[in-house]
Design an enzyme around this catalytic site. Structure first.
Site, PDB file in Angstrom:
ATOM      1  N   ASN A   1       0.812  -1.227   0.000  1.00 21.62           N
ATOM      2  CA  ASN A   1       0.000   0.000   0.000  1.00 21.62           C
ATOM      3  C   ASN A   1       0.838   1.265   0.000  1.00 21.62           C
ATOM      4  OD1 ASN A   1       0.550  -1.051   2.750  1.00 21.62           O
ATOM      5  ND2 ASN A   1      -0.345   0.907   3.361  1.00 21.62           N
TER       6      ASN A   1
ATOM      7  N   SER B   1     -11.343  -5.479   1.075  1.00 27.46           N
ATOM      8  CA  SER B   1     -12.008  -4.333   1.686  1.00 27.46           C
ATOM      9  C   SER B   1     -12.874  -3.643   0.647  1.00 27.46           C
ATOM     10  CB  SER B   1     -10.956  -3.368   2.229  1.00 27.46           C
ATOM     11  OG  SER B   1     -11.566  -2.137   2.540  1.00 27.46           O
TER      12      SER B   1
ATOM     13  N   HIS C   1     -14.203  -0.428   0.714  1.00 28.04           N
ATOM     14  CA  HIS C   1     -14.108   1.008   0.450  1.00 28.04           C
ATOM     15  C   HIS C   1     -12.911   1.391  -0.410  1.00 28.04           C
ATOM     16  CE1 HIS C   1     -10.998   2.535   3.372  1.00 28.04           C
ATOM     17  NE2 HIS C   1     -11.176   1.323   3.843  1.00 28.04           N
TER      18      HIS C   1
ATOM     19  N   THR D   1     -25.123  -9.716  13.680  1.00 27.58           N
ATOM     20  CA  THR D   1     -26.108  -9.605  12.605  1.00 27.58           C
ATOM     21  C   THR D   1     -25.453  -9.038  11.357  1.00 27.58           C
ATOM     22  OG1 THR D   1     -27.881  -9.348  14.185  1.00 27.58           O
ATOM     23  CG2 THR D   1     -28.322  -8.570  11.967  1.00 27.58           C
TER      24      THR D   1
ATOM     25  N   CYS E   1       4.448  14.187  10.487  1.00 28.64           N
ATOM     26  CA  CYS E   1       5.362  15.209  10.989  1.00 28.64           C
ATOM     27  C   CYS E   1       5.398  15.129  12.503  1.00 28.64           C
ATOM     28  CB  CYS E   1       4.894  16.584  10.546  1.00 28.64           C
ATOM     29  SG  CYS E   1       6.090  17.873  10.857  1.00 28.64           S
TER      30      CYS E   1
END
Lengths: 383, 372
Positions: free
Chosen positions: B145, B194, B196, B232, B317
């Site tokens: 990533n 995933s 999103h 659920t 930072c």
């Protein structure tokens, strides 16, 4: 019979002819702290009584009261009629069922038919006959039942004293401006000045985009936590980005922090004067970092004429942390958002800067224009 | 806003969401309920499950468990598979793998970490040398990533199984699913997804698992998801994930080509005097990570945000932990580590956006260099 909270105040009795003023401010502050909760606040001689609140709210109210400066102690108790039967009914509610105890009576209403000693003895006797596991011990009892007989046929009954935060009502010592950084120290410094009655307004310097949005959110969170004590619910931010860039471009690297701090003090003083604040407050502690040596403090002081109050000057870091934890700001203070970007930090900051050298370096900058420009970036956030 | 932080999250696919929402709004029943409405909800959920699984694996050999996202999928895989012996991973993993491996240590499993190459890909030979007959789990991410480097997880898995057939192989596929053409080969046991990252909503993910592999659940309760993940079911999220995947898989190869062109264009437009390329040439085209020596990525990131461009960064930072753990492991020095920027694409980005973003990035770095 009604649940009430009894509030006793500290130091105000010392204030002679100004007592009325201190009491008015204290009253206003109590009301502010109880905002949003149904209640009535009444003054008895030398104390306040919170009455008529919703059932079950006493803990929330006590919690808020415990943060109001000027509160010496408070008790959750019962308001009862002043007849002996009424008093005894109240005592039965607050008294323990076993162990050693004593009854302590105070009469504000001096025409009460019994003396304090007699009230204590009779009530204690009735309690003993009803609760065989109790024993009287007037010297070192495990619990004490307090009876306070007031005028107008009323009495207060309670079982304990909780210590308040002490200090003086916020607002009775004028207005000051706290330079709040997002670190551990400055909120504690603000707390301490507020404890002595100062209305502590907040000024925060940032250097966006070198510092981030998170740093600002963190300072707002700190300000909110502090406001539970100081009752001030606004914060002004000023950008020193351009100032940092200019210092970085034109001045000796080791003076970076020293020069920036002088700008911060100038801006703070200007802001304070514009808003009728009578001093600057910082969280500096002698020798803690390079800029907090006596030379560093002197170089900052040299650019302002308002007094600079540094309530933490003689504190060790441990002592400051302990206080920050008590106030509730510590956890937020240690969140990993830098309020001063490492980009501009010199590797070896000057720890004993000479004023002549500082001034020489500063002459390379248009100080007045930079201060004015920074003042223009001021933003006030209400929360 | 020019959005070039698609590896962090993507803009939700509005039509997929509307479709999912309209169904879930009507058919709101508990999928476990034993009446008509419940059965309809369960059927829709299983349709979404089948649809998602079909994108990546053979349904005869694999099954799919819905989770709350990539992190849960990784945790589920790791804590289930590594209970004794040793577990092997790489220094390039996302925190959702790296942290569970740290926790494994506390639970008495020996953890072995293979180094990464300069581009962030796993050093496959070194990794293999760490695997022995006691290795219970190997976890290697599919697409890094932070750099976009692609690991040949099929080949790695094959080699691992050749050495120890009982070892479980997991891969975090969060940055690969719906982006690279890929189907699970027999040697890979577990694969994390995933929603999103491909236009789905946040809070949904899945773990694809080989059917014959027994896992113990992280969450116990009502026994949903074949007892593997109680709670659920998130019908809205699952449907949305499936519909979003439907969209990206319909045009996976054309998107891939399009994004590859965008990535090349951006790299071409960035000033070569200012930026060093961190991403490999043969990595995922969806990510281009670069570094501007001597600057601070986080500051450039905020300058770009003010200019209307959202990008990612490799560093925070902070004086305490200033550099990316992964890029440090890649062997970069401080000069570059501080100034890392990650551009990550979506097929929705336009060429104009890319050119403009590059111009602004050049400008921001020059401004930084001039001021700091």
């Amino acid at each position: 019979m009604e649940k009430v909270i009894i509030i006793r105040y500290s130091e105000i009795h010392l204030k002679g002819k100004n007592r009325g003023y201190f009491e008015r401010v204290f009253h206003v502050n109590l009301e502010k702290s109880l905002k949003g909760l149904r209640h009535e606040l009444h003054r008895l001689s030398g104390r306040w009584l919170v009455e008529k609140f919703e059932a079950g709210m006493e803990e929330e109210i006590a919690e808020r009261i415990s943060r109001v400066f000027g509160v010496h102690s408070y008790s959750v108790g019962l308001l009862v009629g002043s007849g002996m039967d009424d008093i005894f009914e109240g005592v039965r509610r607050v008294a323990p069922s076993a162990g050693t105890f004593k009854v302590e009576t105070h009469r504000a209403y001096k025409n009460y038919p019994l003396t304090s000693m007699e009230v204590s003895a009779q009530i204690g006797g009735r309690l003993l006959s009803e609760r065989p596991a109790l024993q009287v011990d007037v010297h070192e009892p495990q619990s004490t039942v307090y009876i306070d007989i007031r005028e107008n046929g009323r009495a207060l009954v309670f079982g304990s004293f909780e210590a308040g935060v002490g200090g003086m009502p916020v607002g009775t010592s004028g207005k000051g401006l706290l330079m709040i950084s997002g670190g551990i120290d400055s909120p504690v410094a603000g707390y301490m000045m507020a404890k002595r009655g100062m209305q502590v307004e907040l000024l925060h310097f940032h250097s966006y985009p070198y510092t981030n949005e998170g740093a600002k959110q963190k300072v707002i969170a700190l300000a909110e936590q502090l406001s539970r004590y100081t009752l001030v619910t606004r914060l002004t931010t000023v950008s020193v980005t351009h100032i940092q860039e200019e210092i970085h471009a034109k001045c000796a690297a080791e003076l970076n922090v020293t020069l920036l701090r002088r700008f911060m003090f100038r801006i703070a003083e200007r802001f304070a004067r514009q808003n009728e604040m009578k001093c600057l407050v910082t969280g500096e502690s002698l020798g803690q970092v390079a800029s907090q040596t006596i030379e560093g403090l002197t170089s900052s002081n040299a650019v302002v004429t308002l007094p600079v109050l540094r309530p933490l000057i003689g504190f060790d870091k441990d002592e400051i942390i302990e206080r920050a934890k008590k106030i509730g700001t510590y956890e937020t203070s240690v969140l990993p958002f830098e309020d001063c970007c490492t980009v501009f930090l010199p590797e070896f900051p000057a720890t004993r800067p000479k004023l002549a050298f500082i001034e020489e370096e500063e002459r390379k900058l248009d100080v007045e224009a930079l201060v004015e420009e920074a003042m223009g970036t001021a933003e006030t956030i209400e929360f | 806003m020019i959005y070039l932080d698609n590896a962090a999250t993507t803009r939700p696919d509005g039509s997929a969401f509307a479709r999912a929402a309209s169904f879930a709004n009507e058919c709101f029943y508990n999928p476990s309920a034993r009446y008509g409405g419940g059965f309809s909800a369960a059927a829709a959920l299983n349709e979404a499950r089948g649809s998602l699984l079909s994108r990546i694996a053979d349904a005869a050999k694999y099954e799919l468990v819905f989770t709350s996202g990539g992190t849960e999928s990784d945790n589920f895989a790791i804590f289930s598979a590594a209970r004794r012996g040793n577990a092997v991973t790489t220094a390039g993993e996302h925190a959702a793998v790296e942290r569970p491996f740290s926790e494994l240590k506390n639970r008495g499993v020996e953890v072995r970490i293979a180094p990464v190459n300069r581009d962030g890909s796993a050093d496959a030979a070194a990794l293999l040398s760490l695997v022995d007959e006691k290795t219970a789990l190997v976890s290697v991410m599919h697409v890094n990533n932070e750099t976009g480097a692609v690991n040949d997880i099929s080949a790695i898995a094959r080699a691992v199984k050749a050495k120890n057939p009982r070892c479980v192989v997991h891969s975090d596929g969060v940055q690969a699913f719906g982006k690279l053409p890929f189907r699970m080969t027999n040697e890979i046991d577990l694969y994390s997804l995933s929603a999103h990252k491909i236009g789905g909503i946040k809070g949904v993910g899945a773990l694809v698992k080989r059917r014959t592999l027994a896992l113990s659940p992280l969450l116990c309760g009502g026994g949903q998801e074949g007892t593997l993940r109680s709670g659920t079911e998130n019908l809205l999220g699952a449907l949305d994930f499936a519909y979003a995947a439907e969209g990206v898989f319909a045009s996976l190869s054309s998107r891939f080509e399009r994004v590859r062109a965008l990535q090349a264009r951006l790299w071409g437009e960035l000033d070569a005097n200012l930026f060093t390329r961190i991403s490999p040439e043969n990595g995922s085209p969806y990510i281009l990570t670069v570094a501007a020596a001597g600057t601070r990525g986080e500051v450039i990131q905020r300058m770009l945000w003010e200019m209307g461009v959202a990008v990612g960064t490799g560093s925070a930072c902070s004086s305490k932990k200033p550099y990316s753990r992964v890029l440090e492991a890649c062997g970069y020095g401080k000069e570059l580590l501080g100034g890392v920027l990650r551009f990550s694409f979506s097929a929705k980005n336009t060429e104009e956006e890319i050119v403009e973003a590059a111009r602004l990035a050049n400008e921001a770095v020059r401004e930084f260099q001039q001021k700091v």
